[in-house]
Design a protein around this motif. Sequence first.
Motif, PDB file in Angstrom:
ATOM      1  N   VAL A   1      46.240  48.052  44.491  1.00  0.00           N
ATOM      2  CA  VAL A   1      45.482  46.951  43.899  1.00  0.00           C
ATOM      3  C   VAL A   1      45.767  45.711  44.730  1.00  0.00           C
ATOM      4  O   VAL A   1      46.752  45.663  45.472  1.00  0.00           O
TER       5      VAL A   1
ATOM      6  N   ASN B   1      41.588  48.800  42.026  1.00  0.00           N
ATOM      7  CA  ASN B   1      41.108  47.543  41.473  1.00  0.00           C
ATOM      8  C   ASN B   1      39.937  47.832  40.540  1.00  0.00           C
ATOM      9  O   ASN B   1      38.881  48.299  40.965  1.00  0.00           O
TER      10      ASN B   1
ATOM     11  N   ASP C   1      42.110  44.177  38.862  1.00  0.00           N
ATOM     12  CA  ASP C   1      42.223  43.144  39.891  1.00  0.00           C
ATOM     13  C   ASP C   1      43.171  42.057  39.378  1.00  0.00           C
ATOM     14  O   ASP C   1      43.507  42.002  38.188  1.00  0.00           O
ATOM     15  N   ASP C   2      43.594  41.176  40.257  1.00  0.00           N
ATOM     16  CA  ASP C   2      44.704  40.255  39.986  1.00  0.00           C
ATOM     17  C   ASP C   2      44.507  39.439  38.701  1.00  0.00           C
ATOM     18  O   ASP C   2      43.653  38.552  38.634  1.00  0.00           O
TER      19      ASP C   2
ATOM     20  N   ASP D   1      40.698  40.032  36.542  1.00  0.00           N
ATOM     21  CA  ASP D   1      40.709  41.311  35.846  1.00  0.00           C
ATOM     22  C   ASP D   1      39.657  41.366  34.743  1.00  0.00           C
ATOM     23  O   ASP D   1      39.227  40.339  34.213  1.00  0.00           O
TER      24      ASP D   1
END
Length: 296
Positions: A112, A160, A179-180, A186
């Motif tokens: 990710v 991701n 995702d981050d 996210d």
Amino acid sequence: MKLLRILGGLTAAGLGAAAWGYSELTKFELKEYTLPLLPKGTLRGKPEFRLLHLSDLHMIPGQETKIAWVSALDALEPDLVVNTGDNLSDQQAVPDTLRALGPLLTRPGLFVFGTNDYWAPQPVNPFKYLLGKKREPSYVDLPWRGMRAAFMEHGWRDANQARHEFKVGNVRLAAAGVDDPHHDLDDYSEIAGPPNEDADLSLALLHAPEPRVLEKFADDGYQLSLSGHTHGGQICLPGSRALVTNCGIDRDRVQGLHDFGPMKMHVSNGLGTSKFAPVRIFCRPSATLLKITEVD
């Protein structure tokens, strides 16, 4: 004169601490944990399933010591490599990132991204950092698309906003990632739901260990979450006691292996720092080998 001497002493102490912190950047460590998570009989005589967790390379061109150390981790013969993001700290760093990871890219892998895969780093206000305030990304694009393509061409799976089910040896894996979440990239609804009940091992991947996302993974029944982002605190007190976490996780769980409800949680110290904050205090860079064994 007395005040000048005090100021001079403080300046010298500060410069000495900075020099020591800079020297710590290449004192890489391998951490190891054993986790009994697999159903009996899964390994069919093998002692363990070896999961290598890497995070926060923050690669800058020419970091030859880091490249050599990371590539040598292949000698551990991991069954699975998990990379939880922030690979880049420079727009020209992709070739050296691929050099560092090269041998490991031949192994099964998942990844990710963090925001420092997408956008270039920028100078850090140390007071903001120590106050735990979130910093706005630079939004200067990094060449992450080429790096992602190289990862996937070698067989690593992009987690991701994705779920994956696959087998490594005799171990059936169910993995999901976002995702981050540190910068709200996210969307858990896209991957929500329990892992396949037939899986032997279920993994939750996210760059930053934000509790609001960890809670959802734990509620869905994932066994082990893997994240980075915190750099273990980066600037710590003796005993690697973090001053800040740079995210929502508490300081007691800023690095290493912990419980998050019924789920195990591993937070990596990471292997690098932003090029604008090249210092580590009582918090050496590290990778982690997780030895997953059968339950007793």
